[in-house]
Structures are given as structure tokens and as C-alpha cells.
Design a protein around this motif. Structure first.
Motif, PDB file in Angstrom:
ATOM      1  N   GLN A  60       0.824  -1.197   0.000  1.00 15.89           N
ATOM      2  CA  GLN A  60       0.000   0.000   0.000  1.00 15.89           C
ATOM      3  C   GLN A  60       0.864   1.256   0.000  1.00 15.89           C
ATOM      4  N   PRO A  61       0.374   2.341  -0.578  1.00 18.07           N
ATOM      5  CA  PRO A  61       1.106   3.605  -0.450  1.00 18.07           C
ATOM      6  C   PRO A  61       1.380   3.938   1.013  1.00 18.07           C
ATOM      7  N   GLY A  62       2.587   4.424   1.269  1.00 15.66           N
ATOM      8  CA  GLY A  62       3.008   4.719   2.622  1.00 15.66           C
ATOM      9  C   GLY A  62       3.705   3.579   3.322  1.00 15.66           C
ATOM     10  N   GLY A  63       3.668   2.405   2.738  1.00 11.57           N
ATOM     11  CA  GLY A  63       4.331   1.258   3.324  1.00 11.57           C
ATOM     12  C   GLY A  63       5.822   1.254   3.058  1.00 11.57           C
ATOM     13  N   SER A  64       6.477   0.215   3.544  1.00 11.18           N
ATOM     14  CA  SER A  64       7.917   0.069   3.409  1.00 11.18           C
ATOM     15  C   SER A  64       8.264  -1.316   2.886  1.00 11.18           C
ATOM     16  N   LEU A  65       9.394  -1.393   2.225  1.00 13.34           N
ATOM     17  CA  LEU A  65       9.945  -2.657   1.779  1.00 13.34           C
ATOM     18  C   LEU A  65      11.429  -2.694   2.094  1.00 13.34           C
ATOM     19  N   ARG A  66      11.922  -3.875   2.361  1.00 11.99           N
ATOM     20  CA  ARG A  66      13.347  -4.092   2.554  1.00 11.99           C
ATOM     21  C   ARG A  66      13.802  -5.160   1.574  1.00 11.99           C
ATOM     22  N   PHE A  67      14.665  -4.768   0.664  1.00  9.60           N
ATOM     23  CA  PHE A  67      15.179  -5.661  -0.350  1.00  9.60           C
ATOM     24  C   PHE A  67      16.508  -6.258   0.091  1.00  9.60           C
ATOM     25  N   SER A  68      16.766  -7.462  -0.374  1.00  6.93           N
ATOM     26  CA  SER A  68      18.050  -8.104  -0.175  1.00  6.93           C
ATOM     27  C   SER A  68      18.655  -8.460  -1.520  1.00  6.93           C
ATOM     28  N   CYS A  69      19.957  -8.328  -1.610  1.00  6.40           N
ATOM     29  CA  CYS A  69      20.722  -8.759  -2.768  1.00  6.40           C
ATOM     30  C   CYS A  69      21.812  -9.686  -2.253  1.00  6.40           C
ATOM     31  N   VAL A  70      21.680 -10.957  -2.559  1.00  5.06           N
ATOM     32  CA  VAL A  70      22.601 -11.968  -2.061  1.00  5.06           C
ATOM     33  C   VAL A  70      23.505 -12.423  -3.195  1.00  5.06           C
ATOM     34  N   ALA A  71      24.803 -12.397  -2.948  1.00  2.00           N
ATOM     35  CA  ALA A  71      25.785 -12.790  -3.945  1.00  2.00           C
ATOM     36  C   ALA A  71      26.297 -14.192  -3.673  1.00  2.00           C
ATOM     37  N   SER A  72      26.582 -14.902  -4.737  1.00  2.00           N
ATOM     38  CA  SER A  72      27.236 -16.198  -4.640  1.00  2.00           C
ATOM     39  C   SER A  72      28.357 -16.258  -5.658  1.00  2.00           C
ATOM     40  N   GLY A  73      29.300 -17.145  -5.437  1.00  2.00           N
ATOM     41  CA  GLY A  73      30.425 -17.302  -6.338  1.00  2.00           C
ATOM     42  C   GLY A  73      31.671 -16.577  -5.880  1.00  2.00           C
ATOM     43  N   TYR A 109      21.496  -4.658   1.419  1.00  2.38           N
ATOM     44  CA  TYR A 109      20.100  -4.381   1.705  1.00  2.38           C
ATOM     45  C   TYR A 109      19.711  -2.994   1.216  1.00  2.38           C
ATOM     46  N   LEU A 110      18.472  -2.851   0.849  1.00  5.39           N
ATOM     47  CA  LEU A 110      17.900  -1.558   0.514  1.00  5.39           C
ATOM     48  C   LEU A 110      16.539  -1.441   1.180  1.00  5.39           C
ATOM     49  N   GLN A 111      16.398  -0.450   2.041  1.00 10.21           N
ATOM     50  CA  GLN A 111      15.130  -0.146   2.676  1.00 10.21           C
ATOM     51  C   GLN A 111      14.508   1.055   1.974  1.00 10.21           C
ATOM     52  N   VAL A 112      13.255   0.924   1.569  1.00 10.59           N
ATOM     53  CA  VAL A 112      12.520   2.017   0.958  1.00 10.59           C
ATOM     54  C   VAL A 112      11.288   2.280   1.806  1.00 10.59           C
ATOM     55  N   ASP A 113      11.176   3.498   2.301  1.00 17.24           N
ATOM     56  CA  ASP A 113      10.064   3.897   3.149  1.00 17.24           C
ATOM     57  C   ASP A 113       9.109   4.805   2.388  1.00 17.24           C
ATOM     58  N   SER A 114       7.919   4.982   2.946  1.00 19.34           N
ATOM     59  CA  SER A 114       6.924   5.894   2.388  1.00 19.34           C
ATOM     60  C   SER A 114       6.715   5.658   0.900  1.00 19.34           C
ATOM     61  N   LEU A 115       6.450   4.431   0.562  1.00 20.56           N
ATOM     62  CA  LEU A 115       6.321   4.055  -0.844  1.00 20.56           C
ATOM     63  C   LEU A 115       5.153   4.774  -1.511  1.00 20.56           C
ATOM     64  N   LYS A 116       5.370   5.139  -2.760  1.00 17.56           N
ATOM     65  CA  LYS A 116       4.397   5.846  -3.572  1.00 17.56           C
ATOM     66  C   LYS A 116       4.069   5.025  -4.812  1.00 17.56           C
ATOM     67  N   PRO A 117       2.916   5.261  -5.428  1.00 23.75           N
ATOM     68  CA  PRO A 117       2.603   4.529  -6.661  1.00 23.75           C
ATOM     69  C   PRO A 117       3.680   4.652  -7.723  1.00 23.75           C
ATOM     70  N   GLU A 118       4.343   5.789  -7.811  1.00 26.70           N
ATOM     71  CA  GLU A 118       5.390   5.971  -8.805  1.00 26.70           C
ATOM     72  C   GLU A 118       6.659   5.175  -8.507  1.00 26.70           C
ATOM     73  N   ASP A 119       6.722   4.526  -7.349  1.00 28.54           N
ATOM     74  CA  ASP A 119       7.828   3.626  -7.046  1.00 28.54           C
ATOM     75  C   ASP A 119       7.635   2.254  -7.681  1.00 28.54           C
ATOM     76  N   THR A 120       6.496   2.016  -8.278  1.00 28.57           N
ATOM     77  CA  THR A 120       6.226   0.742  -8.928  1.00 28.57           C
ATOM     78  C   THR A 120       7.235   0.502 -10.046  1.00 28.57           C
ATOM     79  N   ALA A 121       7.952  -0.610  -9.971  1.00 23.94           N
ATOM     80  CA  ALA A 121       9.016  -0.912 -10.917  1.00 23.94           C
ATOM     81  C   ALA A 121       9.606  -2.271 -10.566  1.00 23.94           C
ATOM     82  N   ILE A 122      10.478  -2.746 -11.428  1.00 22.18           N
ATOM     83  CA  ILE A 122      11.337  -3.859 -11.083  1.00 22.18           C
ATOM     84  C   ILE A 122      12.625  -3.283 -10.519  1.00 22.18           C
ATOM     85  N   TYR A 123      13.036  -3.781  -9.383  1.00 18.48           N
ATOM     86  CA  TYR A 123      14.231  -3.299  -8.708  1.00 18.48           C
ATOM     87  C   TYR A 123      15.359  -4.308  -8.886  1.00 18.48           C
ATOM     88  N   TYR A 124      16.522  -3.812  -9.288  1.00 16.75           N
ATOM     89  CA  TYR A 124      17.676  -4.642  -9.580  1.00 16.75           C
ATOM     90  C   TYR A 124      18.860  -4.253  -8.701  1.00 16.75           C
TER      91      TYR A 124
END
Length: 126
Positions: free
Chosen positions: A13-26, A79-94
Motif C-alpha cells: 500500500q502507499p506509505g508502506g515500506s519494503l526491505r530488499f536483499s541482494c545476495v551474492a554467490s560465487g 540491503y535496501l530499505q525504501v520507506d513511504s512508498l508511492k505509486p510511482e515507485d512501482t518498478a522492477i528493482y535490480y
């Protein structure tokens, strides 16, 4: 061979938060700079944030204040924490990686990175 796997996306929902992880191997990430980018449908890929090998950070000006990037080299994870999410944040995150030595530099353009994950989808909608 370096492999990156992102996780943490989803429908929020708008206003929510997400925490992304990027795990490396090799390899270990001790001597890699890591960037986070995002790409919305039909749009150019754009920078979100990056972090150098010793913790130096940069943030996209349009999102600064809503972002926190961090790394745990012992876990080969960024890690990447994104707070106060907005509709315009909709995307694929890499996440992306570039090897460097003896520098705190990180880079803010996709062309500077050599290795990429598959991305994690973020949809912000009510």
C-alpha cells in the motif's frame, strides 16, 4: 562467476515500506561496489542508490530521505530499505555489482556495473 539474487519485492500500500536483499554467490562482496536500480514499464532504468566496499553511500536525489542502503559482507548481502512508498515507485528493482579495490567509490549509472540480478517486482497500489 558472480551471481546476484534480489528478493523483498511485492504488492504494498502507499506509505508502506519494503526491505530488499541482494545476495551474492560465487565470490565474496568485500571488494565490490553495489548499485540498486529500478525500471518501470516503458521507462529507462534509473539509479536508486549505491554503496561502496567500505560503506560509502549515494542516493537518488528524488528519493533521498526515504532510502537506506547497507551491506553485510560477512553474509555476502546488500540491503535496501525504501520507506513511504508511492505509486510511482512501482518498478522492477535490480541490484548490480562492480569490482573495485582500495576505494570507497560507488557508481550511479547502469553502464558502470558488470553483474546484474534478475530483479524483484514492486507494485505500490491501494
Amino acid at each position: 562467476q558472480l551471481q546476484l539474487v534480489e528478493s523483498g519485492g511485492g504488492l504494498v500500500q502507499p506509505g508502506g515500506s519494503l526491505r530488499f536483499s541482494c545476495v551474492a554467490s560465487g565470490v565474496t562482496l568485500d571488494n565490490y561496489a553495489i548499485g540498486w536500480f529500478r525500471q518501470a514499464p516503458g521507462k529507462e532504468r534509473e539509479v536508486v542508490s549505491c554503496i561502496g566496499e567500505s560503506g560509502y553511500t549515494k542516493y537518488a536525489g528524488s528519493m533521498k530521505g526515504r532510502l537506506t542502503i547497507s551491506r553485510d559482507n560477512a553474509k555476502n548481502t546488500v540491503y535496501l530499505q525504501v520507506d513511504s512508498l508511492k505509486p510511482e515507485d512501482t518498478a522492477i528493482y535490480y541490484c548490480a555489482a562492480r569490482r573495485h579495490l582500495f576505494s570507497s567509490t560507488c557508481w550511479m549509472t547502469p553502464r558502470d556495473y558488470d553483474y546484474w540480478g534478475q530483479g524483484t517486482q514492486v507494485t505500490v497500489s491501494s
